[in-house]
Structures are given as C-alpha cells and as structure tokens.
Design a protein around this motif. Sequence first.
Motif: not given
Length: 320
Positions: A81-106
Amino acid sequence: MLKRVMLGVAALGLLTGTSAAQDNANPLDEALPNYESTQGVTGSIKSMGSDTMNNIMTLWGELFMKAYPGVSVEVIGKGSSTAPPALTEGQAQFGPMSREMKAAEVDRFEEVHGYKPMLLRTGIDCLAVFVHKDCPLESLSLDQVTEIFSVKGTDMTWGDLGVKDSSWRHQPVTLYGRNSASGTYGYFKQVALGGNDFKDTVKEQPGSSAVVQAVATDPYAMGYSGIGYATQDVKALALSEATGDEAFSPDLEHAYSGEYPLARFLLVYINNNPGRELEPLRAEFIKLIFSRQGQEAVLKDGYFPLPASMASEELGNVGL
C-alpha cells in the motif's frame, strides 16, 4: 461458481509462454538475454512497496550497483500500500507490489500524471499456507482455509482439520498473518478467503519473515506468506480449489500450470510516460530484471523465474 483467482498465472497465459528449455530440473529459460552494462548510467534509484519483494528488490539492486558502481539503490519494504502514493508523489521510481493496484490508487496516479501507472510482471510467487515442520497435516482446500482464517468459520482445533494424532487434535490452531498495509494480506483475503474478513484472533505480523518465524517456533501455528520466505522449520501445505478436489504443492510445475490456486505474479509498478522514452537509469534497471541474471536472482530468492517470451513481452511494453 467463480474461480477464486486474481493473478492466477495460467489465466494470464504463462503456461503457453513456457519454453522447452525451462523445466523443474532447470527452471531458468535458456533464451533469457544476458545483461551487459552500458555507458551513461548514473544517479540513484529508490524502491518503495511490498515487503514480500524486499529481498528480491535488494538482490536486483546489488546486481545493478555491481554493474554501475556510481549508482545507489535504496529499497524500502513496508507493504504494497506504500507503493502507489510513493510513485504518484515521485518519492520512488519503482513500486513493487504483491497485489494489483486498486482502482482508486490508479485513479489518483492518473489525476496527477495524466496517464496510468505501468505494471510489470517480474517473477512468480506461490502464496503458501505454512505449518510447523512437525505438523501431521499435509493439505487443505481453500474452503477450509476460509473457515480457518476468516469470520465465516469458528475457532478450530487441529482435530477439526482431520488431524488424528492425540498430541495435536485437541490443540487450537494458532493463526498468524500480515497487517492490512500488506499486499499479501489483501491478496489472501480476496483470493483465499473469498473476500471475507479475517478473524480477530489472527495475530498480525509486520513482515513475511516474521510470520514464518512465528510458525517455526509455535508447533500449533498456521500462517501465510510468500514461498520465498520458507525455511526448513516450516512446511508449506498443498492446496486445492475446493474440498474433495486434488491438492497441489506450491512448486514450479504447479505455479506454471496454474493448478496451485494461490500462484501470483510479483509486480513492479513504474511511472512510464507514454510520450517519452525511459531515461537510461530506469531503462537499464528494468533490462536487468528481465535478463538471465535478474531471473537467476528471482530463483535465488526462492521464487520462480519468468519464461523468456514473457520477459520479452514486458520489455516491449515499456519500449525496450
């Protein structure tokens, strides 16, 4: 009845992409390209997201820094759950996830950037249900897993699961799992528990290794984690889709065939502007992931590598 698969590998065509050069004895596809370093790669990489993928992101980072000594790679694994906001806000270039992003995150990412995040399938995991190595139980159905872990069932003893050993059958099943920030938590709830809520008695752990360690030290425990965290002190149960069906082990053969019901892809999301080429830093890191060396690291970490055809497809999706 709907098949309880969210990221089932067979449903996404992995079986048809396997190579004759890739089997149980030699799971690494011989057609995977060898990674060779190039010029002009500088800067720093930050990865933020899945705890399940913490080790594999670290292994890829070590390989990359060895190829490019002037580059730094930082890996933070506090949950998918920390990957989507990190990518969205430019805090990280890679967001590893063990699930797909939720519609709201996309949707939030698209609001900010004007396009959707890019999903890359980087390896295959079997989400395993672990018991202590001395436990006499060998298999479960997903129906039983739902009864054991979710509010749909009552508290259980090992005898309720068919264990006849006198030293086990009257003992309650102690449950361990991940916290709600974890993609593994979300995946297990959706796929293994049919969307039902967890029982309050499930003891939430901060990471996958903590779940396995808890099961290893408690003879009457059961917990779930990625297969890459397995140790000699625990046993991964074979699972079936429904009671009475054949149960399959969480191994290479049954991950690729999709017969193991909790097989899933290890995902990495990136910010990929469709109107621009990737800069060398991220492009080369992605090439490394899908190379022979990158997929060897997947295998080393206890997960299963991609076939070359799928690795090539993922590279093509980002113009590489």
